[in-house]
Design an enzyme around this catalytic site. Structure first.
Site, mmCIF file in Angstrom:
data_model
loop_
_atom_site.group_PDB
_atom_site.id
_atom_site.type_symbol
_atom_site.label_atom_id
_atom_site.label_comp_id
_atom_site.label_asym_id
_atom_site.label_seq_id
_atom_site.Cartn_x
_atom_site.Cartn_y
_atom_site.Cartn_z
ATOM 1 N N HIS A 121 0.828 -1.206 0.000
ATOM 2 C CA HIS A 121 0.000 0.000 0.000
ATOM 3 C C HIS A 121 0.865 1.260 0.000
ATOM 4 C CE1 HIS A 121 1.018 -0.618 4.219
ATOM 5 N NE2 HIS A 121 0.755 0.656 4.438
ATOM 6 N N ASP A 177 0.597 4.881 1.944
ATOM 7 C CA ASP A 177 -0.155 5.356 3.103
ATOM 8 C C ASP A 177 -1.200 6.400 2.729
ATOM 9 O OD1 ASP A 177 1.114 3.738 4.978
ATOM 10 O OD2 ASP A 177 2.749 5.183 5.261
ATOM 11 N N HIS A 205 4.750 0.066 0.244
ATOM 12 C CA HIS A 205 5.462 -0.740 1.232
ATOM 13 C C HIS A 205 4.560 -1.814 1.805
ATOM 14 C CE1 HIS A 205 3.541 2.487 3.523
ATOM 15 N NE2 HIS A 205 3.532 1.656 4.558
ATOM 16 N N ARG A 221 5.002 5.451 14.721
ATOM 17 C CA ARG A 221 4.875 5.955 13.360
ATOM 18 C C ARG A 221 4.187 7.313 13.330
ATOM 19 N NH1 ARG A 221 1.480 4.058 8.137
ATOM 20 N NH2 ARG A 221 -0.025 5.528 8.957
HETATM 21 C C1 SIN Z 1 3.021 0.566 7.872
HETATM 22 O O1 SIN Z 1 2.431 0.126 6.914
HETATM 23 O O2 SIN Z 1 3.050 1.765 8.111
HETATM 24 C C2 SIN Z 1 3.773 -0.354 8.802
HETATM 25 C C3 SIN Z 1 5.009 -0.894 8.197
HETATM 26 C C4 SIN Z 1 5.731 -1.801 9.146
HETATM 27 O O3 SIN Z 1 5.320 -1.948 10.297
HETATM 28 O O4 SIN Z 1 6.741 -2.370 8.744
#
Ligand code: SIN
Length: 285
Positions: free
Chosen positions: A101, A103, A259, A274
Site C-alpha cells: 500500500h 499510506d 510498502h 509511526r
Molecule cells: C506501515 O504500513 O506503516 C507499517 C510498516 C511496518 O510496520 O513495517
C-alpha cells in the site's frame, strides 16, 4: 540546531539509502533539513540506525518535514494523537500494513512522508519491503504508458477500514486499535500517473489496498488493468527489503513508494512508532 555532515550509503537496490552521521535527537538546522529532505526524495526511503530518539524528537522531525497529521481509522496514542504505535504482541496473529500500500492514498492529499521508529523488533523476521514507483512507471511498455497517461483511479479505505472491512473483522486478533467507520467508504480520485511534486519524476500511483477502480472503465476492464499494474508495481526489481534493528528510524517518500510489513514472526513482539507528514493533492504527470 544541528549542522549536518551526513553520510549517505545507497542500498544498491532500486531504492533506499542508509544515512549516518546525524543525530535526530537534536533539531535539524535549515540547511541540514533541506539536504536531508532532498536525500529522502532522491532515495525514496532512508534508514537511520542507532537513533536514540524520544517521541518528542519524532514529532519535531515530522513537523520539520511538513507537519504532523493523523491516520484516519487508526487510533493514535492517548496523549499524542498523531503518533501511531505499530504494535504486534507475541500472541497476536495480525499486524499492521501487511499488504502492499501507499499510506492514506484514500485521502485527497496523501502524506508526503511516513516516519517509523523501531523500539523492539523480533529476533528474526518482521522486515519491511518498499517498492520504487518511479522505476515501476519507467519500466512499463509504451502501450501501457499511453493507455494510462490520462486515467484516473478511485481510492478509498473501505477495504481495510470500512464498516465490516478487514480490520473490523480481525479486531480481536491484533494489538492495535482501529476505528472502522462508514466514513472510510468515501472516495477520492488521483491520476494513475502523477508528477512527483518535488522531484518531477513520473510515478505509477495505484496500490492494491486502496485503489478500487479506474474511472470510466467497466468493472472487468478496470480490474484487468489494475491487477496488471498492482503486480508490476511491486515486482522484485523495484524492491528493497529492510531487516530492522532496534532504534532505527526509517523515513519514506509516500508519493513515490509502496510498502508492506512482512508477517513472519509469530510468537514474537514487534513494537514501532509511526508518524506521517502532511502532503499535497497530487497532479497528473
Ligand atoms: C506501515 O504500513 O506503516 C507499517 C510498516 C511496518 O510496520 O513495517
Amino acid at each position: 540546531m544541528l549542522c549536518l555532515v551526513m553520510h549517505i550509503a545507497p542500498t544498491g537496490a532500486a531504492l533506499g539509502a542508509f544515512i549516518t552521521g546525524i543525530d535526530l535527537a537534536r533539531p535539524l538546522a535549515p540547511e541540514g533539513l533541506a539536504a536531508f529532505r532532498a536525500a529522502i526524495v532522491a532515495h525514496k526511503v532512508v534508514f537511520l540506525p542507532d537513533q536514540h530518539i524520544t517521541l518528542d524528537d519524532l514529532e519535531r522531525l515530522t513537523d520539520q518535514l511538513g507537519g504532523r497529521r493523523d491516520t484516519p481509522y487508526v487510533k493514535g496514542l492517548a496523549d499524542r494523537p498523531m503518533v501511531v504505535r505499530v504494535l504486534r504482541e507475541a500472541d497476536a496473529a495480525i499486524g499492521f500494513g501487511e499488504a502492499w500500500h501507499t499510506d492514506l492514498s484514500y485521502l485527497a492529499a496523501p502524506p508526503a512522508f511516513t516516519l517509523l521508529w523501531s523500539s523492539e523488533i523480533p529476533p528474526k523476521g518482521g522486515d519491511t519491503m518498499w517498492s520504487n514507483q518511479a522505476a515501476a512507471y519507467a519500466a512499463l511498455d509504451d502501450a501501457t504508458k499511453r493507455e494510462i497517461a490520462n486515467l484516473t483511479a478511485v481510492h478509498s479505505a473501505i477495504g481495510p477500514y470500512g464498516a465490516g472491512g478487514y480490520y473490523a473483522q480481525v479486531q480481536g486478533k491484533t494489538s492495535m486499535q482501529f476505528a472502522p467507520s462508514a466514513e472510510a467508504h468515501a472516495e477520492h480520485r488521483h491520476p494513475v500517473v502523477i508528477r512527483h511534486p518535488e522531484s518531477g519524476e513520473k510515478i505509477l500511483f495505484v496500490n492494491r489496498t486502496y485503489a478500487l477502480r479506474i474511472e470510466g472503465y467497466d468493472a472487468e476492464r478496470s480490474a484487468r488493468l489494475l491487477n496488471a499494474l498492482f503486480l508490476h508495481a511491486v515486482s522484485e526489481p523495484f524492491r528493497y527489503r529492510l531487516q530492522w534493528r532496534p532504534h532505527m528510524l526509517t523515513i519514506w517518500d509516500n508519493r513515490s513508494t509502496q510498502h508492506l510489513a512482512v508477517n513472519d514472526y509469530q510468537g514474537h513482539r514487534r513494537d514501532m512508532y509511526r508518524t506521517t507528514a502532511v502532503g499535497t493533492a497530487l497532479e497528473a504527470a
